[in-house]
Design an enzyme around this catalytic site. Structure first.
Site, short mmCIF file in Angstrom:
data_model
loop_
_atom_site.label_atom_id
_atom_site.label_comp_id
_atom_site.label_asym_id
_atom_site.label_seq_id
_atom_site.Cartn_x
_atom_site.Cartn_y
_atom_site.Cartn_z
N ARG A 162 0.80 -1.21 0.00
CA ARG A 162 0.00 0.00 0.00
C ARG A 162 0.84 1.27 0.00
NH1 ARG A 162 -5.23 -1.53 3.77
NH2 ARG A 162 -6.15 -2.90 2.19
N SER A 184 -19.31 -2.67 4.78
CA SER A 184 -18.57 -1.52 4.28
C SER A 184 -18.17 -1.57 2.81
CB SER A 184 -17.30 -1.39 5.12
OG SER A 184 -16.43 -0.43 4.56
N THR A 225 -19.53 3.56 15.80
CA THR A 225 -18.32 4.37 15.80
C THR A 225 -18.68 5.85 15.88
OG1 THR A 225 -16.32 4.95 14.58
CG2 THR A 225 -18.28 4.51 13.28
N LYS A 240 -17.09 8.03 11.90
CA LYS A 240 -17.52 8.08 10.50
C LYS A 240 -18.60 9.15 10.36
CE LYS A 240 -16.42 3.14 10.08
NZ LYS A 240 -15.01 3.17 9.71
N THR A 286 -5.74 4.87 28.01
CA THR A 286 -6.15 6.23 28.29
C THR A 286 -7.52 6.51 27.68
OG1 THR A 286 -3.84 6.93 28.37
CG2 THR A 286 -5.48 8.65 28.02
N THR A 326 -8.40 -5.84 2.56
CA THR A 326 -9.71 -5.25 2.84
C THR A 326 -10.81 -5.92 2.02
OG1 THR A 326 -8.60 -3.17 3.35
CG2 THR A 326 -10.96 -3.07 2.98
#
Lengths: 620, 620
Positions: free
Chosen positions: A157, A322, A398, A401, A431, A516
């Site tokens: 990539r 997706s 999420t 997005k 964290t 992907t």
């Protein structure tokens, strides 16, 4: 570089007397080293040199004898090494990594003496360098072999340097700040990343509460922002509890891993197209996994029926997938879950903000009228017993997005959420998200819960693009969602297409390749947003047409002639895929022809921003 | 609540005629239900009611017959249910979760009729509720059992609602915005979360580039901020490459999992006190793991020597261990790695920003003078061959502690970084960090690379606190770092101490319990920052004294009398632990007595902000 070589030649007797051609051939021919690896002839010779021998020994001890440590590389060799090392695509002004130069400088013959000169800068003497022997693993060689594999199968990539401009959505600049490209593949689906209310909230929160949470949720990182955000999310989905994570990757991984490992004899049934985060979570759980064919209820039921009724079972799947835009048969999966004593784990990351009257996702959308009647605002929507969203046990989503920020979450019963909160290392030992991120995300959720305009425009623009592309026989993978995947079917060609769109047309659409999508199913993935007005859409279609012609990429009819592939050119399939958003829900008159759509689009180009939206967002 | 019960009583004949005392006793006594679980007598009776029966059946189908579904709970039962469900500690104004009330409303007898009335709000009829049978797994029951375990062993966590105020560091407010507490346990170690340069950068970046990256690093989420941040990190650590992740938890997990699974026959040697993120990563890799005793070189060498020389080996360890403040023998571990053909994986999350002349961590600190001579600024420091930091193969760090933001990274050779970039799902399949976060973190790194004042003050304040506590016989676990762990040794007492510090003294120090520390080693973990001036320190010491007295917690001498424990009261040990920062490096005169320290502290209270710092930060 030239000056350096010149200097080196002057200082080194070997270089002085050896021609460039000889140097070049010496630096490529290989030799078996005493240690058992291979080195270039040049390196072999260099070991005889009292100065180079020392430099090489130290270098090798660190770099484990890889081909990248030739002592006196020619400019050509250096350039090819640079090309291999760079993973950022060469655009008009490539981001050349100058640190590589510095390393080569360190071992060029002419510089060795100064590098090792006794001066203030002399490094503290290190351990006696061990010359590489056969008995030590060649780590760098191994990494390079792995990278070579990726180069060979064209899945390596190259990241594109894309800087999305908040004030010019959906435009971006690349390295040069005055150039512009149009982004057509972002997951900032509704442009919330540049929403004025979101940014205002974030500015304010930064000033009040600083840049970071400063700790884990247990140790000083839990605050009003976390409380408020989790409440907003729980209310949105009609659940008793919600839990926020660094990302939905972490939410999926941590939750499935914890549930799958704790529930005794748990079996996880996983859709074959599930996201990597769920696959990893299931793997990490150690639970038995059964993969069912994508969206295939018959296969899912057969697998459920094969298991003992009393053991815990999790059905893990997504609402909108997706890369192909398909939508799961959620209600039927809930029916199966009830029948066979399973719980449902539904990932809605590509749906939240964009489906349902409050943007709660596809599950909400499936009972559209019930939730629409609840009135504006997520917090006004009480638990709707028996609705699809109510029946889902765990919803994951999420914040990064359609809501434009970053972060992820689960929403579920209070006990389940508390269990994950108490047991999942991925939640506990990290964290907390910054206050500004949590506050911004919450504003985005509330905004989209009160306002339909953005997702409506997104749907209209998507329909328009799909229609335009269909007219030109450009192979869109048919689906009912907002995603426009265009099939290419070859990694190299997909990359060429993406590069050509960028360089020749100023349009950024990333080529999607393995892992992907499966090898052979490479595609361009286009995501129309409310900001992609007609002008942008026309540019896109023209550009795609140009690229398809120049690169002679297969069209829909070509795929059809071959019998169809991944839904493209499959007889009758295109006619059967109805969008999730109906004409009625979008406020369109019956039947969508070009004129009706155009009219709707023109009206929507001046979307209202009702006072209630601004007020709700401000109160958030 | 009162009004609701009143209304219910008026409408329901059963409630009308049954006394509160009877109701209360009915709601606690249990009964064996036909389905095989247990229900309260009240629920049993409720099933005879034509109205309640319907409500209960639907409720049960969702909640799998847990004790939290009693039909007509008394106020007392509701309160105890609330107390169990709430995981946020009741402070002066407890954050009561009103959603619980709403759920109870849904099933109170008086309201059932309206909840199910035929109206626009009637939910779409759901599936026929299946009465719970023995052959279906009791999920909710299972979650509650897991939670009960945590309650029983006192490891159940109550989060404190702490809102750290950027403009009043290190103060915070809780639910009530006008109240103040002092935070003594945050990992915003240098207060960078409220640093003016960091915030300025973030404000600017938000306006230019928006709230979120909008995609993965491959698909529209790679940008100039990522390039610049990774370069800054690589330069800081003198490596060829760096890679940024959602957090260092993800960085550790993803990197160890990928390396351990890809390197053939890999063995990972892991320090016994390693962080959960590394433990998970090693587990996820499937590689063979060998745990060596904490910081024990003899044990580590024995294990290394037991392995074949030619197989890949990773030694995973930390520089500063978070909960006890110990520091690893990094150089010696590098020697062992060289001797046995292993690579080193060093987690510096509790060191970056705080050690070394540029804040590159303990590895840099061990060659302090070499790196200090390199001049100001990380980018000016060329690779120092043979230094400890140079010899480490992989350094991991966080952007979320001393640098005040959020995120994590690895720094290593270009090939290793490229391999992780290409292969690790935890890096690939997740939304990139927001531009503003990356830019803010970079500003923080550059700021701290140019400026010593903050970490110097942190060290001086830490020495002062340790000295004061030693004088009062309060049991600090001795260590050479900035962490001040105070041993309690009992989960319940540690929580009481923490609660008392908060309620009686307005000081927030989270009690640390299992699984963060082993059972029996519970402690308070104090982290002095540059902002903890003498006034705050005196308050802290007085408060700890008060709490130690009231709760009769063991002192150092008590532990000594028992033979010592986790380093406390171990004869001679306190005298042997020299701070990592020497007097000389801190610019103190030889020997640190009270007067010298005080003088240094007074001088430091007006730390210089050289023009070069502001300039460097602005250029970042």
């Amino acid at each position: 570089m030239e000056a350096l070589l010149h200097q080196s030649k002057a200082m080194c007797p070997f270089l002085k007397k050896t021609s460039p051609a000889t140097l070049r051939s010496l630096s490529t021919a290989t030799h078996h080293s005493p240690g058992g690896g291979t080195i270039t002839n040049l390196q072999f010779i260099a070991r005889r040199c009292p100065v180079m021998n020392k430099a090489l020994a130290v270098q090798s001890a660190r770099m484990r004898t890889s081909n990248y440590t030739s002592a006196a590389p020619s400019i050509g060799v250096v350039k090819s090494m640079l090309a291999k090392k760079l993973h950022t695509s060469a655009e008009k002004k490539a981001n050349v990594d100058t640190r590589i130069y510095r390393k080569r400088d360190d071992v060029l013959p002419g510089r060795v003496e100064s590098a090792f000169a006794k001066s203030k800068d002399t490094p503290t003497p290190g351990p006696k360098p061990c010359a590489p022997t056969a008995s030590k693993f060649d780590y760098e060689g191994f990494y390079n072999k792995e990278l070579d594999k990726k180069h060979k199968d064209k899945s390596y990539r190259y990241f594109n340097n894309i800087n999305r401009l908040a004030q010019e959505f959906p435009r971006a600049h690349m390295s040069a700040r005055d150039e512009r490209v149009t982004v057509w593949c972002s997951n900032d689906y509704l442009g919330m990343g540049r929403n004025a209310e979101v940014l205002k909230t974030m500015h304010h929160t930064l000033d009040m509460y600083g840049a970071g949470a400063g700790g884990t949720r247990n140790i000083s990182g839990h605050n009003q922002h976390a409380v408020a955000l989790e409440k907003t999310i729980a209310d949105l989905h009609g659940k008793d509890g919600a839990l926020v994570f660094s990302s939905c990757y972490v939410a999926n991984d941590a939750t499935l891993a914890t549930l799958g490992s704790k529930l005794p004899d748990c079996v996880i049934l996983s859709d074959s197209m599930n996201h990597a985060s769920m696959i990893q979570g299931i793997r990490h759980s150690g639970a038995k996994k059964m993969v069912f064919k994508h969206n295939d209820l018959v296969d899912l039921e057969a697998k459920l029926a094969s298991l003992p009724p009393e053991i815990p079972k999790i059905i893990a799947f997504e609402s909108v997938y997706s890369m192909c835009g398909s939508v799961a048969p959620i209600e039927e999966i809930c029916d199966l879950a009830d029948r066979y004593g399973a719980i449902t784990f539904l990932d809605e990351v590509h749906a939240v903000g964009m489906y349902g009257p409050h943007g709660a996702g596809v599950a909400e959308h499936l009972d559209y009228d019930v939730y629409a009647a609840a009135g504006p605002g997520a917090s006004a929507s009480p638990t709707k017993k028996g609705t699809v969203m109510d029946r889902i046990d765990i919803i994951t989503g999420t914040l990064g997005k359609a809501w434009g920020c970053v972060g992820g979450y689960i929403a579920a019963s209070a006990s389940l959420v508390d269990t994950i909160r108490s047991l999942a290392p991925g939640f506990i030992f990290t964290t907390s998200l910054p206050p500004a991120t949590m506050a911004g995300a919450r504003t985005a959720i509330e905004y989209q819960a009160h306002y339909q305009g953005d997702r409506r425009l997104q749907q209209l623009h998507t329909r328009a693009v799909k229609q335009d592309l269909a007219e030109r026989d450009i192979p869109v993978i048919p689906n009912p969602s907002h995603i426009v995947p265009i099939l290419v079917g070859d990694a190299e060609v997909a990359k060429k297409a993406s590069d050509m769109l960028l360089s020749d047309y100023g349009i950024y659409v990333q080529a999607i390749n393995y892992p992907t999508v499966p090898r052979g199913e490479e595609r361009l993935r286009i995501t129309p947003t409310p900001g992609h007005t007609k002008e942008f859409r026309d540019e896109l279609v023209q550009a795609l047409e140009g690229v398809w012609q120049k690169l002679k990429i297969k069209r829909t009819s070509d795929w059809r002639a071959q019998g169809g592939f991944v839904g493209v050119g499959v007889e009758g399939k295109e006619m059967q895929v109805e969008p999730l958003w109906t004409d009625e829900q979008l406020g369109l008159r019956q039947g969508v022809d070009g004129e009706v759509l155009q009219e709707a689009l023109e009206q929507e180009n001046r979307p209202e921003m009702p006072a209630v939206v601004a007020k709700a967002a401000a109160a958030a």
